[in-house]
Write a protein that holds these residues in place. Sequence first.
Motif, PDB file in Angstrom:
ATOM      1  N   UNK A   1     -74.981 -36.204  46.392  1.00  0.00           N
ATOM      2  CA  UNK A   1     -75.194 -36.061  44.938  1.00  0.00           C
ATOM      3  C   UNK A   1     -76.494 -36.740  44.527  1.00  0.00           C
ATOM      4  N   UNK A   2     -76.806 -37.871  45.175  1.00  0.00           N
ATOM      5  CA  UNK A   2     -78.061 -38.567  44.845  1.00  0.00           C
ATOM      6  C   UNK A   2     -79.270 -37.712  45.226  1.00  0.00           C
ATOM      7  N   UNK A   3     -79.176 -37.077  46.385  1.00  0.00           N
ATOM      8  CA  UNK A   3     -80.265 -36.196  46.833  1.00  0.00           C
ATOM      9  C   UNK A   3     -80.443 -35.053  45.838  1.00  0.00           C
ATOM     10  N   UNK A   4     -79.320 -34.505  45.398  1.00  0.00           N
ATOM     11  CA  UNK A   4     -79.388 -33.384  44.444  1.00  0.00           C
ATOM     12  C   UNK A   4     -79.995 -33.848  43.118  1.00  0.00           C
ATOM     13  N   UNK A   5     -79.657 -35.069  42.726  1.00  0.00           N
ATOM     14  CA  UNK A   5     -80.207 -35.614  41.479  1.00  0.00           C
ATOM     15  C   UNK A   5     -81.739 -35.691  41.568  1.00  0.00           C
ATOM     16  N   UNK A   6     -82.204 -36.197  42.702  1.00  0.00           N
ATOM     17  CA  UNK A   6     -83.668 -36.316  42.894  1.00  0.00           C
ATOM     18  C   UNK A   6     -84.310 -34.939  42.897  1.00  0.00           C
ATOM     19  N   UNK A   7     -83.600 -33.991  43.524  1.00  0.00           N
ATOM     20  CA  UNK A   7     -84.153 -32.637  43.591  1.00  0.00           C
ATOM     21  C   UNK A   7     -84.292 -32.037  42.190  1.00  0.00           C
ATOM     22  N   UNK A   8     -83.312 -32.321  41.344  1.00  0.00           N
ATOM     23  CA  UNK A   8     -83.324 -31.738  40.003  1.00  0.00           C
ATOM     24  C   UNK A   8     -84.360 -32.394  39.098  1.00  0.00           C
TER      25      UNK A   8
END
Length: 499
Positions: A456-463
């Motif tokens: 989820x943290x990776x996805x947050x950074x991606x967004x």
Amino acid sequence: MNLANQIKLNIEKYPDMRLLFDDQVITYSQLWDAAARVRQGLNDLGVQPGDRVAIQLPKCLEFLYTHLANLQLGSITIPLNPAFTREEIAYFLADSRAKVFVTDASHADFAQPESPEFPELKHVVITDSNTGPVSFDSLLAAQPDQTACPAQSNDTALIIYTSGTTGRSKGAMLSQANLLATINTLHDIWGHSAQDVLLHVLPIFHVHGLIFAFHGALNAGMEMIIHTKFYPVTTLAAIDKYHCTVFMGVPTMYHRLLQIPNPKQYNLSSMRLWISGSAPLSTTTFEHFQQVFGQTVLERYGMSETGINTSNPLNGVRKPGSVGLPLPGVAMRIVDPTGKDVKPGEVGEVLIKGKNVFQGYWQMPDKTAESFIDDWFKTGDLGYQDSDGYLFLVGRSKDLIISGGMNVYPKEIEALLETNPAVLEAAVIGVPDDDLGERVVAVVVPKPGQTIDLTALTALCQAKLAGYKRPKNIYEIEALPRNTMGKVMKSHLRSKYKV
Ligand code: MLC
């Protein structure tokens, strides 16, 4: 003299000089004429001298036309990385109070003119579609305004956003005089001339690609071979094909050129100057390049706020690991934390003064004041001068990562990671990386009793973050190492997570 009027002299002197922009060929006079049309088109939309025009586009002719139109009109270019996310762009549009946003269809949907988010945004111009509120073609259809540029030396020509140590990006304001000082000095010290052929592979949303390379080339009447992106093999093939003489790149590019098998198949004998900047060039890469290509890279040191400060000499010793000598017109001091000059050979913070130094941060007088001691700009870089006066940079006083020539401020990423409800705190560090120089790595601590979902943290950074800022690795740790003052010891983390 202002920048546009100086460049115009060269346009008139070398009207048929060419830019080869991927497969498009355009002459200096066509470039200037297109910009003069866009100038009139922008003016018809209400753009006046001093107004901000934000540009978020891939490297393309429309970007160059709009930027030159701003120079001609006296309006201010805000160049924005096409990789910026919606959140990042929204901040820049609101903060700069841009009147016009020039972009492509992929970014047009969210920026509605006069929306409450950007009340001062009057028009969004779309380059690749006729469906937008204003099409770029309609600007190009205007009658060219060829009148002299009205800008004065102290008028701002460019605002470059640099990420902030506190997480909020600051717009560095560069005046006409700043930009002129930089390109005139580079012209002299690097021996630029209309016999040169520049291979331009850098992004144009930063001073390196836009000012040092593009403006510098126009100012000398150089032919330009422009690639929209850096590809190592294509670079060597283009030098061979077009007999290029000058290349400007970041250390990552030199590292990648050295990975090409059998580079000797390309004839690179036309090259007279390989320039490296934006990040430290390792002595390994410097020496390896000498062995493989038989040429000595010229390393120089600059920043958005100051243009170029120092350079190794065109003729003379280029010292490995050094960024060279202060440029003519650039004064440099090295000081201790109390602001006193250190002894020769001692490490201190590098201070800079000269016509190249920017006007301050857009609408941030406090940040501007903090960045100066008297009228000396505090670079945040730590270094020493050897007995010949060459500057060696050894570190930074501010928490900054330089990844592939792009500045990344840990604070911005830490603040984002800490918005995750399971994250107690985060520390973002740069670890050595052969290719990128430094690689962004994040270390996160969970709140008591919580589990962090790293996906989820990776996805947050991606967004939320442009790709170059995203941590390449995220590690979970029980607690951050702190010194007795409670300060996070990032050096410990850097050695722990070094590959
Ligand atoms: C791209 N990526 C990066 C990155 N650039 N990651 C870390 N650091 C970088 N610099 C990521 C992308 O998000 C993507 O991730 C993946 O790498 C591939 O993207 P790409 O677009 O194909 O990248 P690539 O072509 O490999 O770009 C690397 C590069 C580029 C070094 C060529 O970053 C570059 O052109 N850098 C130059 C920057 C520059 O001009 N700086 C000047 C600042 S002015 P994913 O996850 O999607 O695969 C200044 C003053 C001065 O400093 O003195 O010059």
